[in-house]
Write a protein that holds these residues in place. Structure first.
Motif, mmCIF file in Angstrom:
data_model
loop_
_atom_site.group_PDB
_atom_site.id
_atom_site.type_symbol
_atom_site.label_atom_id
_atom_site.label_comp_id
_atom_site.label_asym_id
_atom_site.label_seq_id
_atom_site.Cartn_x
_atom_site.Cartn_y
_atom_site.Cartn_z
ATOM 1 N N TYR A 250 0.893 -1.150 -0.122
ATOM 2 C CA TYR A 250 0.153 0.016 -0.127
ATOM 3 C C TYR A 250 0.822 1.339 -0.032
ATOM 4 O O TYR A 250 1.914 1.229 0.756
ATOM 5 C CB TYR A 250 -0.924 -0.062 1.372
ATOM 6 N N TYR B 176 -3.166 0.595 -3.829
ATOM 7 C CA TYR B 176 -2.429 -0.537 -3.428
ATOM 8 C C TYR B 176 -2.148 -1.793 -4.447
ATOM 9 O O TYR B 176 -2.996 -1.791 -5.293
ATOM 10 C CB TYR B 176 -3.323 -1.127 -2.136
ATOM 11 N N GLU C 95 -6.507 -0.933 -6.758
ATOM 12 C CA GLU C 95 -7.224 0.387 -6.381
ATOM 13 C C GLU C 95 -6.374 1.381 -6.375
ATOM 14 O O GLU C 95 -5.241 1.488 -5.911
ATOM 15 C CB GLU C 95 -8.048 0.133 -4.899
ATOM 16 N N PHE D 204 -5.011 7.154 1.828
ATOM 17 C CA PHE D 204 -4.789 6.093 0.822
ATOM 18 C C PHE D 204 -4.485 6.644 -0.422
ATOM 19 O O PHE D 204 -5.374 7.467 -1.073
ATOM 20 C CB PHE D 204 -5.916 5.036 0.995
#
Lengths: 112, 117
Positions: B33, B48, B56, B45
Motif C-alpha cells: 500500500y 495498493y 485500487e 490512501f
C-alpha cells in the motif's frame, strides 16, 4: 463509505494518570478497527486491532480499546501514562483486506 | 525479517522535477500500500497492489502519479512535474491477504519525506 472521527487534536495528561483517546467510526458494514502510534519522523506502529472477535482488545505497551457497536466507538485507554507514551495516535477503519481510512490523529502530551 | 524499508528517507526537489520513491515490503507479504500524510493529518490512501497487480487507486492519485510493482516484490512511486502541494510524507505499508498470520495488519515503513521548493 467509511470514516473515523477522533475527538481532540491534543490530549494532555500527567505521568501516572489515565489516558483516554476517543475514536468514533462510521461504516455501512462490520468494521475492522485499529489504533496506530507514530513517533516523530517515523512510520506507524500498530498498537491493537479489533477484527470481530472479543470486544475488549488488549495491545502493546499496556493499551487497550473497547469496541462498542451501539456507540460506534473504539476509544483507546491506558491506566497509567508514561513519558514514553507521548506521540501521535491514529484510529483507523477498514473492511478487512482493504485500505485503511485514518482519523486526523490525537497528539498525546505527558507531563512529569 | 527487517520490516518495511523505504528509500530515500528525505527528498528535496524543485517544482517541476520528477521524483521516484522505492518501497521494499516484508518479504512474504503479497499486498503493498501507498499512503500520503500531510502535516497535522492522518495518512490518506493512494493505491495498493496484490502481487504485481494494482487493484485500487484513489482519486487523490492524479495522472502525475504512477506506481508500479513489476515483480510483485518492491514498488516504486513516481511523481512527475512536482508541485508544492505534493510536499508530504509518503508512507508504504505491506500485509498478507491470506494465511495464518495476521492478514488484517498493515506494517508501515518509516516513510519518505518530500519537500518541493
Amino acid at each position: 463509505a467509511q470514516s473515523v472521527t477522533q475527538l481532540g487534536s491534543h490530549v494532555s495528561v500527567s505521568e501516572g494518570a489515565l489516558v483516554l483517546l476517543r475514536c468514533n467510526y462510521s461504516s455501512s458494514v462490520p468494521p475492522y478497527l485499529f489504533w496506530y502510534v507514530q513517533y516523530p519522523n517515523q512510520g506507524l506502529q500498530l498498537l491493537l486491532k479489533y477484527t470481530s472477535a472479543a470486544t475488549l482488545v488488549k495491545g502493546i505497551n499496556g493499551f487497550e480499546a473497547e469496541f462498542k457497536k451501539s456507540e460506534t466507538s473504539f476509544h483507546l485507554t491506558k491506566p497509567s501514562a508514561h513519558m514514553s507514551d507521548a506521540a501521535e495516535y491514529f484510529c483507523a477503519v477498514s473492511t478487512g483486506f482493504q485500505k485503511l481510512v485514518f482519523g486526523t490523529g490525537t497528539r498525546l502530551l505527558v507531563s512529569p | 525479517d527487517t520490516g518495511v524499508s523505504q528509500d530515500p528517507r528525505h527528498k528535496i526537489t524543485k517544482r517541476g522535477q520528477n521524483v521516484t520513491f522505492r518501497c521494499d515490503p516484508i518479504s512474504e507479504h503479497n499486498r503493498l500500500y501507498w499512503y500520503r500524510q500531510t502535516l497535522g493529518q492522518g495518512p490518506e490512501f493512494l493505491t495498493y497492489f496484490q502481487n504485481e497487480a494494482q487493484l485500487e487507486k484513489s482519486r487523490l492519485l492524479s495522472d502525475r502519479f504512477s506506481a508500479e510493482r513489476p515483480k510483485g516484490s518492491f514498488s516504486t512511486l513516481e511523481i512527475q512535474r512536482t508541485e508544492q502541494g505534493d510536499s508530504a510524507m509518503y508512507l508504504c505499508a505491506s500485509s498478507l491477504s491470506w494465511g495464518s498470520g495476521n492478514p488484517y495488519e498493515q506494517y508501515f515503513g518509516p516513510g519518505t519525506r518530500l519537500t518541493v521548493t
